[in-house]
Scaffold this motif. Structure first.
Motif, mmCIF file in Angstrom:
data_model
loop_
_atom_site.group_PDB
_atom_site.id
_atom_site.type_symbol
_atom_site.label_atom_id
_atom_site.label_comp_id
_atom_site.label_asym_id
_atom_site.label_seq_id
_atom_site.Cartn_x
_atom_site.Cartn_y
_atom_site.Cartn_z
ATOM 1 N N ILE A 87 -69.545 74.877 61.297
ATOM 2 C CA ILE A 87 -69.230 75.222 62.675
ATOM 3 C C ILE A 87 -67.925 76.002 62.705
ATOM 4 O O ILE A 87 -66.949 75.605 62.063
ATOM 5 C CB ILE A 87 -69.080 73.947 63.531
ATOM 6 C CG1 ILE A 87 -70.335 73.075 63.410
ATOM 7 C CG2 ILE A 87 -68.751 74.283 64.979
ATOM 8 C CD1 ILE A 87 -70.126 71.637 63.799
ATOM 9 N N ARG A 88 -67.920 77.075 63.445
ATOM 10 C CA ARG A 88 -66.696 77.840 63.688
ATOM 11 C C ARG A 88 -66.428 77.734 65.175
ATOM 12 O O ARG A 88 -67.321 77.962 65.994
ATOM 13 C CB ARG A 88 -66.871 79.284 63.286
ATOM 14 C CG ARG A 88 -67.175 79.388 61.792
ATOM 15 C CD ARG A 88 -66.874 80.704 61.253
ATOM 16 N NE ARG A 88 -65.421 80.737 61.124
ATOM 17 C CZ ARG A 88 -64.759 81.762 60.628
ATOM 18 N NH1 ARG A 88 -65.385 82.813 60.226
ATOM 19 N NH2 ARG A 88 -63.452 81.731 60.544
ATOM 20 N N ALA A 89 -65.215 77.358 65.500
ATOM 21 C CA ALA A 89 -64.825 77.255 66.903
ATOM 22 C C ALA A 89 -63.481 77.945 67.067
ATOM 23 O O ALA A 89 -62.666 77.961 66.143
ATOM 24 C CB ALA A 89 -64.720 75.796 67.332
ATOM 25 N N SER A 90 -63.277 78.512 68.233
ATOM 26 C CA SER A 90 -61.980 79.120 68.512
ATOM 27 C C SER A 90 -61.645 78.954 69.983
ATOM 28 O O SER A 90 -62.527 78.844 70.833
ATOM 29 C CB SER A 90 -61.970 80.606 68.136
ATOM 30 O OG SER A 90 -62.881 81.330 68.923
ATOM 31 N N ILE A 91 -60.348 78.913 70.230
ATOM 32 C CA ILE A 91 -59.835 78.877 71.592
ATOM 33 C C ILE A 91 -58.845 80.028 71.681
ATOM 34 O O ILE A 91 -57.898 80.109 70.894
ATOM 35 C CB ILE A 91 -59.142 77.541 71.913
ATOM 36 C CG1 ILE A 91 -60.129 76.382 71.757
ATOM 37 C CG2 ILE A 91 -58.542 77.568 73.318
ATOM 38 C CD1 ILE A 91 -59.500 75.001 71.877
#
Length: 139
Positions: A87-91
């Protein structure tokens, strides 16, 4: 990759915990009891990598760096492994993005849930989840 704008007025720590919680909870429907491992956290100033077979926890320094970047509306990226799912997540600013390697339809579920929860005054998060991340001061 799917994205959603999240509540601008929400505290950075709440955004962080809510985001990781719902990624964990929704992915658990597919991956079951596999460990939720944060492999990498990247901010503008730092890139932190987990040791092999371990995961990153939010020590005071790591949490401070992440929250400062979030409050300054800078990009914060997470690489997470959950069972067979990467999983790749960014904010970035007030936008949350999520990408899963295997189960693309789950991206929509995660984003929809984050949208719903970010609109609430008190987003639903398991009261013990922040401790699993190494965050001992609840929001």
């Amino acid at each position: 990759m799917r994205s959603v704008e999240i509540n601008r007025d929400m505290d950075a720590k709440k955004k962080l915990i809510m985001t990781l919680y719902w990624i964990n909870r929704k992915t658990a429907t597919i991956e079951g009891c596999a460990p939720f491992l944060i492999r990498r956290i990247k901010t503008e100033e730092n890139t932190l990598l987990a040791e092999e077979g371990k995961f990153l926890k939010f020590s005071e320094n790591v949490l401070g760096d992440v929250l400062t970047n979030m409050e300054d509306l800078k990009l914060v990226e997470f690489d997470i492994n959950f069972g067979k799912e990467d999983i790749r997540a960014s904010i970035y600013e007030n936008t949350l993005s999520v990408s899963l390697s295997r189960t693309k339809e789950l991206e929509d579920e995660i984003i929809e849930k984050l949208k719903q929860e970010s609109e609430r005054k008190y987003p639903h998060v398991c009261s013990k989840f922040h401790k699993r991340l190494g965050i001992y001061n609840k929001y």
